[in-house]
Design an enzyme around this catalytic site. Structure first.
Site, PDB file in Angstrom:
ATOM      1  N   HIS A 119     -60.123 -32.262  -1.354  1.00 36.98           N
ATOM      2  CA  HIS A 119     -58.944 -33.079  -1.035  1.00 36.98           C
ATOM      3  C   HIS A 119     -58.570 -33.902  -2.266  1.00 36.98           C
ATOM      4  O   HIS A 119     -59.446 -34.354  -3.002  1.00 36.98           O
ATOM      5  CB  HIS A 119     -59.244 -33.988   0.164  1.00 36.98           C
ATOM      6  CG  HIS A 119     -58.008 -34.662   0.668  1.00 36.98           C
ATOM      7  ND1 HIS A 119     -57.475 -35.762   0.051  1.00 36.98           N
ATOM      8  CD2 HIS A 119     -57.187 -34.365   1.706  1.00 36.98           C
ATOM      9  CE1 HIS A 119     -56.365 -36.116   0.702  1.00 36.98           C
ATOM     10  NE2 HIS A 119     -56.177 -35.285   1.713  1.00 36.98           N
TER      11      HIS A 119
ATOM     12  N   GLY B 216     -49.325 -39.150   2.382  1.00 39.77           N
ATOM     13  CA  GLY B 216     -49.257 -40.551   2.815  1.00 39.77           C
ATOM     14  C   GLY B 216     -48.029 -41.295   2.331  1.00 39.77           C
ATOM     15  O   GLY B 216     -47.967 -42.518   2.421  1.00 39.77           O
TER      16      GLY B 216
ATOM     17  N   ASN C  64     -56.809 -34.755   9.648  1.00 35.74           N
ATOM     18  CA  ASN C  64     -57.750 -35.397   8.739  1.00 35.74           C
ATOM     19  C   ASN C  64     -57.658 -36.903   8.975  1.00 35.74           C
ATOM     20  O   ASN C  64     -56.678 -37.524   8.579  1.00 35.74           O
ATOM     21  CB  ASN C  64     -57.360 -35.034   7.295  1.00 35.74           C
ATOM     22  CG  ASN C  64     -58.162 -35.782   6.256  1.00 35.74           C
ATOM     23  OD1 ASN C  64     -59.158 -36.435   6.570  1.00 35.74           O
ATOM     24  ND2 ASN C  64     -57.741 -35.690   5.006  1.00 35.74           N
ATOM     25  N   TRP C  65     -58.671 -37.451   9.637  1.00 38.45           N
ATOM     26  CA  TRP C  65     -58.633 -38.882   9.967  1.00 38.45           C
ATOM     27  C   TRP C  65     -58.971 -39.760   8.762  1.00 38.45           C
ATOM     28  O   TRP C  65     -58.848 -40.971   8.825  1.00 38.45           O
ATOM     29  CB  TRP C  65     -59.610 -39.184  11.126  1.00 38.45           C
ATOM     30  CG  TRP C  65     -59.079 -38.830  12.478  1.00 38.45           C
ATOM     31  CD1 TRP C  65     -58.034 -37.982  12.762  1.00 38.45           C
ATOM     32  CD2 TRP C  65     -59.538 -39.332  13.750  1.00 38.45           C
ATOM     33  NE1 TRP C  65     -57.833 -37.922  14.121  1.00 38.45           N
ATOM     34  CE2 TRP C  65     -58.738 -38.734  14.755  1.00 38.45           C
ATOM     35  CE3 TRP C  65     -60.559 -40.198  14.132  1.00 38.45           C
ATOM     36  CZ2 TRP C  65     -58.922 -38.999  16.116  1.00 38.45           C
ATOM     37  CZ3 TRP C  65     -60.745 -40.460  15.493  1.00 38.45           C
ATOM     38  CH2 TRP C  65     -59.926 -39.875  16.472  1.00 38.45           C
ATOM     39  N   LYS C  66     -59.429 -39.141   7.673  1.00 35.03           N
ATOM     40  CA  LYS C  66     -59.810 -39.900   6.476  1.00 35.03           C
ATOM     41  C   LYS C  66     -60.791 -41.021   6.867  1.00 35.03           C
ATOM     42  O   LYS C  66     -61.612 -40.820   7.749  1.00 35.03           O
ATOM     43  CB  LYS C  66     -58.568 -40.419   5.753  1.00 35.03           C
ATOM     44  CG  LYS C  66     -57.555 -39.283   5.495  1.00 35.03           C
ATOM     45  CD  LYS C  66     -56.435 -39.642   4.587  1.00 35.03           C
ATOM     46  CE  LYS C  66     -55.537 -38.424   4.385  1.00 35.03           C
ATOM     47  NZ  LYS C  66     -54.457 -38.647   3.458  1.00 35.03           N
TER      48      LYS C  66
ATOM     49  N   GLU D  27     -57.720 -36.836  -2.626  1.00 32.26           N
ATOM     50  CA  GLU D  27     -58.330 -38.177  -2.673  1.00 32.26           C
ATOM     51  C   GLU D  27     -59.767 -38.091  -3.178  1.00 32.26           C
ATOM     52  O   GLU D  27     -60.251 -38.997  -3.865  1.00 32.26           O
ATOM     53  CB  GLU D  27     -58.241 -38.838  -1.285  1.00 32.26           C
ATOM     54  CG  GLU D  27     -56.794 -39.247  -0.984  1.00 32.26           C
ATOM     55  CD  GLU D  27     -56.422 -39.289   0.481  1.00 32.26           C
ATOM     56  OE1 GLU D  27     -57.322 -39.265   1.345  1.00 32.26           O
ATOM     57  OE2 GLU D  27     -55.206 -39.333   0.771  1.00 32.26           O
TER      58      GLU D  27
ATOM     59  N   GLY E 204     -52.619 -35.884   7.977  1.00 30.30           N
ATOM     60  CA  GLY E 204     -53.367 -37.131   7.859  1.00 30.30           C
ATOM     61  C   GLY E 204     -52.892 -38.152   8.878  1.00 30.30           C
ATOM     62  O   GLY E 204     -53.278 -38.130  10.043  1.00 30.30           O
ATOM     63  N   GLY E 205     -51.998 -39.025   8.451  1.00 29.94           N
ATOM     64  CA  GLY E 205     -51.564 -40.150   9.279  1.00 29.94           C
ATOM     65  C   GLY E 205     -51.138 -39.765  10.686  1.00 29.94           C
ATOM     66  O   GLY E 205     -51.510 -40.441  11.658  1.00 29.94           O
TER      67      GLY E 205
ATOM     68  N   SER F 299     -47.522 -35.621   4.563  1.00 28.24           N
ATOM     69  CA  SER F 299     -46.455 -36.243   5.358  1.00 28.24           C
ATOM     70  C   SER F 299     -45.865 -35.318   6.420  1.00 28.24           C
ATOM     71  O   SER F 299     -44.667 -35.377   6.714  1.00 28.24           O
ATOM     72  CB  SER F 299     -45.363 -36.804   4.441  1.00 28.24           C
ATOM     73  OG  SER F 299     -45.891 -37.853   3.637  1.00 28.24           O
TER      74      SER F 299
ATOM     75  N   GLU G 285     -51.395 -29.182  -0.695  1.00 33.94           N
ATOM     76  CA  GLU G 285     -51.044 -30.579  -0.454  1.00 33.94           C
ATOM     77  C   GLU G 285     -50.566 -31.224  -1.754  1.00 33.94           C
ATOM     78  O   GLU G 285     -51.385 -31.687  -2.560  1.00 33.94           O
ATOM     79  CB  GLU G 285     -52.270 -31.349   0.054  1.00 33.94           C
ATOM     80  CG  GLU G 285     -52.815 -30.839   1.365  1.00 33.94           C
ATOM     81  CD  GLU G 285     -53.541 -31.937   2.126  1.00 33.94           C
ATOM     82  OE1 GLU G 285     -53.137 -32.238   3.241  1.00 33.94           O
ATOM     83  OE2 GLU G 285     -54.486 -32.522   1.556  1.00 33.94           O
TER      84      GLU G 285
HETATM   85  P1  PGA Z   1     -50.684 -37.366   5.343  1.00 31.00           P
HETATM   86  O1  PGA Z   1     -52.049 -36.832   4.704  1.00 31.00           O
HETATM   87  O2  PGA Z   1     -50.325 -36.434   6.473  1.00 31.00           O
HETATM   88  O3  PGA Z   1     -50.992 -38.758   5.829  1.00 31.00           O
HETATM   89  O4  PGA Z   1     -49.645 -37.331   4.266  1.00 31.00           O
HETATM   90  C1  PGA Z   1     -52.282 -35.458   4.559  1.00 31.00           C
HETATM   91  C2  PGA Z   1     -53.653 -35.226   3.966  1.00 31.00           C
HETATM   92  O5  PGA Z   1     -54.063 -35.984   3.077  1.00 31.00           O
HETATM   93  O6  PGA Z   1     -54.345 -34.276   4.364  1.00 31.00           O
END
Ligand code: PGA
Length: 246
Positions: free
Chosen positions: A92, A168, A8-10, A94, A227-228, A206, A162
């Site tokens: 998600h 993050g 997930n590149w957000k 977010e 994500g990251g 993470s 999640e």
């Molecule tokens: P993260 O994000 O790996 O940067 O913790 C995961 C996500 O939000 O899908």
């Protein structure tokens, strides 16, 4: 069950970053698990054009529940499909936090995704306060009941656990905590859907090269939503390799 490594590149990435995709495709040429990248919507079509039906799928990060209409700034599932996406993330944390998305809204988005021929990745997860209060399993049960639509099947839906406090932050639940939630999710989905026991369950929050193997060794973990660590091909390729080896 086919395993899935989803990135997930957000809100990260421009056309210049498509080179990372070339590096990822090269590094994962022999991978046997499913690989998905969900870039910002602006990059869906360029990505699909660049990898041209190779081993990496491309997905959206959100969709609207309606097919079309007066919803400035939103994207319909059919438009994502038109751009070449075959998956979409819905619910998600977010999106839930930034846009006030409720479980019902998430279920409607997932159903719209299925109608458009997209596979939905439906996200659930507790906050830190909910975990500290001992409410995790109740919260997850409630989110699953409300966010996974009746039309969900093992083919059109993937569930991602999640924990909000792990996204993050570099913090992850213990392996026992992940295993406990995944076991509860599998039981709940098996009880509700004919093929619920076959629905793929991802862990997210993470995930990185250093912890991926231990997480993938857990029962009822069928992959990860990353994500990251999905932004750098070298890191994501190591996570893909860990999933293949699990
Ligand atoms: P993260 O994000 O790996 O940067 O913790 C995961 C996500 O939000 O899908």
């Amino acid at each position: 069950m086919r395993k899935l490594a989803a990135g997930n590149w957000k809100m990260n990435g421009t056309l210049a970053d498509l080179a990372e995709l070339d590096a990822l495709a090269l590094a994962c040429a022999e991978a046997t698990c499913d690989i998905l990248i969900c870039p910002p919507a602006t990059l869906i079509h360029p990505m699909v054009a660049r990898i041209g039906g190779g081993g990496i799928s491309v997905g959206g990060q959100d969709c609207h529940a309606a097919e079309s209409g007066a919803h400035t700034g939103d994207l319909a599932a059919g438009q994502l499909r038109d751009a070449g996406a075959d998956h979409v993330i819905v619910g998600h944390s977010e999106r839930r936090a930034d846009h006030g998305e409720t479980d019902a809204a998430v279920a409607a988005k997932a159903a719209a995704a299925h109608r458009a021929g997209l596979r939905s990745i439906i996200c659930v997860g507790e906050t830190e306060a909910q975990r500290d209060a001992g409410d995790t399993l109740d919260v997850i049960a409630r989110q699953l009941a409300g966010s996974v639509p009746e039309c969900a099947t093992a083919d059109n839906s993937v569930i991602a656990y999640e924990p909000v406090w792990a996204i993050g932050t570099g913090r992850t639940p213990t392996n026992d905590q992940i295993a406990e939630v995944h076991a509860a999710m599998r039981r709940a989905l098996a009880a509700r859907f004919a093929d619920g026991a076959e629905m793929r369950l991802l862990y997210g929050g993470s995930v990185k090269p250093s912890n991926a193997a231990a997480i993938f060794a857990l029962p009822a973990v069928d992959g990860a939503l990353v994500g990251g660590a999905s932004l750098k091909a070298v890191d994501f390729a190591q996570i893909v390799a860990a999933l293949d080896a699990a």
